[in-house]
Design a protein around this motif. Sequence first.
Motif, PDB file in Angstrom:
ATOM      1  N   CYS A  72     -44.572  59.744 -83.494  1.00 23.59           N
ATOM      2  CA  CYS A  72     -44.205  61.054 -82.955  1.00 23.59           C
ATOM      3  C   CYS A  72     -44.317  60.993 -81.432  1.00 23.59           C
ATOM      4  CB  CYS A  72     -45.119  62.139 -83.514  1.00 23.59           C
ATOM      5  SG  CYS A  72     -44.957  62.379 -85.308  1.00 23.59           S
ATOM      6  N   ILE A  73     -43.480  61.732 -80.729  1.00 19.96           N
ATOM      7  CA  ILE A  73     -43.379  61.550 -79.282  1.00 19.96           C
ATOM      8  C   ILE A  73     -44.641  61.956 -78.528  1.00 19.96           C
ATOM      9  CG2 ILE A  73     -40.881  61.777 -79.281  1.00 19.96           C
ATOM     10  CD1 ILE A  73     -41.258  64.596 -78.127  1.00 19.96           C
TER      11      ILE A  73
ATOM     12  N   THR B 265     -36.589  70.961 -83.699  1.00 19.34           N
ATOM     13  CA  THR B 265     -37.827  70.471 -83.093  1.00 19.34           C
ATOM     14  C   THR B 265     -38.354  69.270 -83.854  1.00 19.34           C
ATOM     15  OG1 THR B 265     -38.323  72.802 -82.599  1.00 19.34           O
ATOM     16  CG2 THR B 265     -40.056  71.191 -82.161  1.00 19.34           C
ATOM     17  N   VAL B 266     -38.232  69.300 -85.171  1.00 24.91           N
ATOM     18  CA  VAL B 266     -38.662  68.170 -86.000  1.00 24.91           C
ATOM     19  C   VAL B 266     -37.968  66.892 -85.559  1.00 24.91           C
ATOM     20  CG1 VAL B 266     -38.533  67.198 -88.328  1.00 24.91           C
ATOM     21  CG2 VAL B 266     -39.324  69.548 -88.000  1.00 24.91           C
ATOM     22  N   ARG B 267     -36.671  66.988 -85.313  1.00 28.24           N
ATOM     23  CA  ARG B 267     -35.920  65.810 -84.850  1.00 28.24           C
ATOM     24  C   ARG B 267     -36.393  65.377 -83.465  1.00 28.24           C
ATOM     25  NH1 ARG B 267     -31.742  68.636 -87.539  1.00 28.24           N
ATOM     26  NH2 ARG B 267     -31.157  69.692 -85.605  1.00 28.24           N
ATOM     27  N   PHE B 268     -36.629  66.338 -82.591  1.00 26.65           N
ATOM     28  CA  PHE B 268     -37.038  66.021 -81.228  1.00 26.65           C
ATOM     29  C   PHE B 268     -38.382  65.297 -81.194  1.00 26.65           C
ATOM     30  CE2 PHE B 268     -39.444  67.288 -77.411  1.00 26.65           C
ATOM     31  CZ  PHE B 268     -38.654  66.684 -76.432  1.00 26.65           C
ATOM     32  N   ILE B 269     -39.332  65.752 -82.001  1.00 24.68           N
ATOM     33  CA  ILE B 269     -40.664  65.135 -81.974  1.00 24.68           C
ATOM     34  C   ILE B 269     -40.749  63.897 -82.863  1.00 24.68           C
ATOM     35  CG2 ILE B 269     -41.792  67.315 -81.393  1.00 24.68           C
ATOM     36  CD1 ILE B 269     -42.766  67.512 -84.283  1.00 24.68           C
ATOM     37  N   ARG B 270     -39.667  63.593 -83.581  1.00 24.73           N
ATOM     38  CA  ARG B 270     -39.596  62.407 -84.453  1.00 24.73           C
ATOM     39  C   ARG B 270     -40.653  62.449 -85.563  1.00 24.73           C
ATOM     40  NH1 ARG B 270     -39.275  58.863 -79.549  1.00 24.73           N
ATOM     41  NH2 ARG B 270     -41.353  58.176 -80.139  1.00 24.73           N
TER      42      ARG B 270
ATOM     43  N   ILE C 243     -40.583  62.095 -70.917  1.00 20.98           N
ATOM     44  CA  ILE C 243     -39.673  63.252 -70.922  1.00 20.98           C
ATOM     45  C   ILE C 243     -40.169  64.323 -69.959  1.00 20.98           C
ATOM     46  CG2 ILE C 243     -38.717  65.104 -72.360  1.00 20.98           C
ATOM     47  CD1 ILE C 243     -38.955  63.149 -74.740  1.00 20.98           C
ATOM     48  N   TYR C 244     -41.479  64.552 -69.949  1.00 23.02           N
ATOM     49  CA  TYR C 244     -42.048  65.583 -69.077  1.00 23.02           C
ATOM     50  C   TYR C 244     -41.819  65.248 -67.606  1.00 23.02           C
ATOM     51  CZ  TYR C 244     -45.516  68.697 -66.999  1.00 23.02           C
ATOM     52  OH  TYR C 244     -46.145  69.651 -66.232  1.00 23.02           O
ATOM     53  N   ARG C 245     -41.967  63.996 -67.255  1.00 23.21           N
ATOM     54  CA  ARG C 245     -41.757  63.602 -65.859  1.00 23.21           C
ATOM     55  C   ARG C 245     -40.291  63.750 -65.448  1.00 23.21           C
ATOM     56  NH1 ARG C 245     -45.926  59.438 -67.135  1.00 23.21           N
ATOM     57  NH2 ARG C 245     -47.765  59.981 -65.876  1.00 23.21           N
TER      58      ARG C 245
END
Length: 320
Positions: free
Chosen positions: A59-60, A170-175, A244-246
């Motif tokens: 998970c990311i 969101t599920v896809r985004f967080i893997r 991703i945050y950066r």
Amino acid sequence: MPDIDKLTTHSSPVRWGEKRYYSLDYFLRSRFGEKVYRIALNGGMTCPNRDGHLGTGGCIFCSAEGSGDFAGEPSLTVSRQLAEGKLRLLEKRPVHSYIAYFQAFTNTYAPVEYLESVFTEAISDPEVKVLSVATRPDCLGEDVMALLMRLNRIKPVWIELGLQTIHPETVRFIRRGYNTEIFDRAVRNLRAAGIEVIVHVILFLPGETEEMMLETIDYLNRCDIQGIKLQLLHVLEETDLADIYRREHFYVPDETAYIYTLGQCISRLRPDIVIHRLTGDGPKDLLIAPLWTSAKRTVLNHINQYLKEKNIWQGKEYHG
């Protein structure tokens, strides 16, 4: 599931000691007659989302320690990890009762013979009152379920499932790597086996609105779960989320915004669900954002003050 009408009304709160919510501490004192402390253990397992079965990145948001940054050292036996955990706690206060919490990675993702060995070693300790196992709902095969049922006859077994959100985008985004139907099936199977279920929810995942977060709470209200862990998203070094945050600097709430939304979730939550966590404190050497979470005790005090000032209690806005 208990009769909710006997637990609360919309006009007056249930009294859970001094808290405005059904805290884990209150639940444990009621069940065992004393305070019970959690010792985080590392069983040396991995995760299908890391070893190539489902993926390799996890998970990311998950750290290199598989969310077990505060767990024991996997090179040590379970008994040794428990002993060292007890010593740390005894330096601060007299303690007699413990939860053996297998925290790092996916703790049913191993041959059942190995699981039986480490779980039995944990519950053989006479001071361990509960076996708590963090895992994925897609790692609960028939052989694992049979083992958990046997252990649950000896001491209470809790299974902690990392749902995080119900929203597919969101599920896809967080893997996360599994759909919500798999979660539903796991909950049904666990409850049919008499095992208590605790669900992890992360608030303020990128792109999620307050309405979406409350929809996850409403969904869980309809599930036969016994506990919940609520916390906000932590951005940790050496994770894909940090990269991703950066790049994007997605929204991360300040303390005021988080406590407001948390209050909405608590007010909406079914009142018989035990709240195991209201915030979190990522490792200080890894935490990028939000930095205010590192003062966990202060944050918890602010949460309790807010609930009292705004006359919020668990279940106030629950409509079952």
